[in-house]
Design an enzyme around this catalytic site. Sequence first.
Site, PDB file in Angstrom:
ATOM      1  N   PHE A 126       0.858  -1.172   0.000  1.00 39.07           N
ATOM      2  CA  PHE A 126       0.000   0.000   0.000  1.00 39.07           C
ATOM      3  C   PHE A 126       0.903   1.234   0.000  1.00 39.07           C
ATOM      4  O   PHE A 126       1.880   1.285   0.738  1.00 39.07           O
ATOM      5  CB  PHE A 126      -0.895  -0.006   1.237  1.00 39.07           C
ATOM      6  CG  PHE A 126      -1.929   1.079   1.231  1.00 39.07           C
ATOM      7  CD1 PHE A 126      -3.073   0.946   0.456  1.00 39.07           C
ATOM      8  CD2 PHE A 126      -1.761   2.226   1.975  1.00 39.07           C
ATOM      9  CE1 PHE A 126      -4.035   1.950   0.430  1.00 39.07           C
ATOM     10  CE2 PHE A 126      -2.704   3.232   1.960  1.00 39.07           C
ATOM     11  CZ  PHE A 126      -3.849   3.103   1.185  1.00 39.07           C
ATOM     12  N   ASP A 195       1.951  -5.624   8.200  1.00 36.30           N
ATOM     13  CA  ASP A 195       0.766  -4.774   8.105  1.00 36.30           C
ATOM     14  C   ASP A 195      -0.442  -5.704   7.967  1.00 36.30           C
ATOM     15  O   ASP A 195      -0.559  -6.438   6.980  1.00 36.30           O
ATOM     16  CB  ASP A 195       0.894  -3.841   6.888  1.00 36.30           C
ATOM     17  CG  ASP A 195      -0.283  -2.893   6.745  1.00 36.30           C
ATOM     18  OD1 ASP A 195      -1.402  -3.255   7.152  1.00 36.30           O
ATOM     19  OD2 ASP A 195      -0.094  -1.801   6.177  1.00 36.30           O
ATOM     20  N   TYR A 220     -10.899  -0.043  10.969  1.00 34.92           N
ATOM     21  CA  TYR A 220     -12.156   0.377  10.330  1.00 34.92           C
ATOM     22  C   TYR A 220     -12.580  -0.533   9.184  1.00 34.92           C
ATOM     23  O   TYR A 220     -13.617  -0.315   8.574  1.00 34.92           O
ATOM     24  CB  TYR A 220     -12.062   1.817   9.827  1.00 34.92           C
ATOM     25  CG  TYR A 220     -10.817   2.168   9.050  1.00 34.92           C
ATOM     26  CD1 TYR A 220     -10.682   1.824   7.715  1.00 34.92           C
ATOM     27  CD2 TYR A 220      -9.784   2.863   9.659  1.00 34.92           C
ATOM     28  CE1 TYR A 220      -9.546   2.151   7.000  1.00 34.92           C
ATOM     29  CE2 TYR A 220      -8.640   3.195   8.959  1.00 34.92           C
ATOM     30  CZ  TYR A 220      -8.525   2.844   7.631  1.00 34.92           C
ATOM     31  OH  TYR A 220      -7.391   3.172   6.934  1.00 34.92           O
ATOM     32  N   LYS A 221     -11.815  -1.579   8.902  1.00 31.47           N
ATOM     33  CA  LYS A 221     -12.202  -2.519   7.852  1.00 31.47           C
ATOM     34  C   LYS A 221     -12.966  -3.689   8.482  1.00 31.47           C
ATOM     35  O   LYS A 221     -14.114  -3.549   8.865  1.00 31.47           O
ATOM     36  CB  LYS A 221     -10.961  -2.986   7.083  1.00 31.47           C
ATOM     37  CG  LYS A 221     -10.277  -1.863   6.283  1.00 31.47           C
ATOM     38  CD  LYS A 221      -9.095  -2.382   5.500  1.00 31.47           C
ATOM     39  CE  LYS A 221      -8.516  -1.362   4.536  1.00 31.47           C
ATOM     40  NZ  LYS A 221      -7.926  -0.179   5.170  1.00 31.47           N
ATOM     41  N   ARG A 369     -12.921  -4.430  -7.090  1.00 31.03           N
ATOM     42  CA  ARG A 369     -12.553  -5.105  -5.845  1.00 31.03           C
ATOM     43  C   ARG A 369     -13.804  -5.352  -5.001  1.00 31.03           C
ATOM     44  O   ARG A 369     -14.582  -4.437  -4.737  1.00 31.03           O
ATOM     45  CB  ARG A 369     -11.554  -4.241  -5.069  1.00 31.03           C
ATOM     46  CG  ARG A 369     -10.744  -5.000  -4.047  1.00 31.03           C
ATOM     47  CD  ARG A 369      -9.695  -4.115  -3.414  1.00 31.03           C
ATOM     48  NE  ARG A 369     -10.294  -3.060  -2.615  1.00 31.03           N
ATOM     49  CZ  ARG A 369      -9.714  -2.502  -1.553  1.00 31.03           C
ATOM     50  NH1 ARG A 369      -8.505  -2.882  -1.189  1.00 31.03           N
ATOM     51  NH2 ARG A 369     -10.311  -1.542  -0.876  1.00 31.03           N
TER      52      ARG A 369
END
Length: 395
Positions: A126, A195, A220-221, A369
């Site tokens: 990322f 990560d 938050y995922k 996605r």
Amino acid sequence: MSDFRERAEALDTADELAALRELFTLDDTVYLDGNSLGALPRHVPARMQDVLTREWGALRIRSWDESGWWTAPERIGDRIAPLVGAAPGQIVVGDSTSVNVFKAVVAATRLAGDGRDEILVDATTFPTDGYIAGSAARMTGHRVVPVAPSDVPAALGPRTAAVLLNHVDYRTGRLHDLPGLTAAAHAAGALAVWDLCHSAGALPVGLDAHGVDLAVGCTYKYLNGGPGSPAYLYVAERHQEAFDSPLPGWTSHADPFAMTTGYAPAEGSVRGRVGTPDILSMLALESALDVWDGVAVEAVRAKSLALTDFFLECVAAYVPEGRATSVTPGSHAERGSQVSLRCDGAGDVMRVLIERGVVGDLRRPDILRFGFTPLYVGFADAERAARILGEVLAA
């Protein structure tokens, strides 16, 4: 088409996690973007109303003690710990993922010792992780070496201080070999920093079991903590005494209210703290974690794989040949909890999908996605999403 619908109904009927969907605020939309922002647990607004009106409104400053605000970062860290395979006392919640990546990478280079001046970084990481690693390298006199995760063992050497890797690739959904790559880093005398943003809450991680040194992740995922909810930092117990944070804030001081000019680090995971905790978002996260009570991550993983298998099967049946190609590995051992499809005109396709009630997201230039959050996504959702995708691409 009717066969897939009947199978979806049967699978949902047999699903041991199906009842958890009622714990979330959802509508008729097929929500397949929980790998970007998890859905809202129904009980969180009432909890936050109490935080706002009683803890902040009535108790005010007293809530740091009486409502447990001061100890929230470690307390909530211990709530997250079982979801990533960590014993208590090793995770602290606070700051953003980016800030925690910086803490972890710099601390790893310091733990590695002299003579090691290279940081291996996932070449497909990322972007922020790469940016942060580059800045940390410039500040510490190290050199960043981008490398594909599969090539890490060959790239490791006596100059490697640390390896920064994503457990799941955010674009393709590829699951990387955390146990094997961690072991390879250790064999070379380096530290492994992971990560977990796209794996925590979706699959077993096993931080302690696999000897991970440091790890970071957002909440938050798949953890459904809310937009911008605070991230977390894991420091293995064996490293805590020597952990040297590059951001030594007052709340990580051994005696924070002494307000001394010299810094003396606290013991344990508290060393990962920096400034005053962001209490409102932190307590929303703590409340959201209640949906995990009694839920086994292994059951979540089993449903995730079944969902993504079924979705891929439906895509193969519904989507016109050649219009969309999966870039997500077929092997369960290499798949996270999302399916990414390469598609011409992906931006327009996703826009129409959203208009028709299927919410995924786009990774430019050509990746559709779809994230599968097993706590609230069902097999009927997977079938409907694939069917509408097929209709859009056939039009």
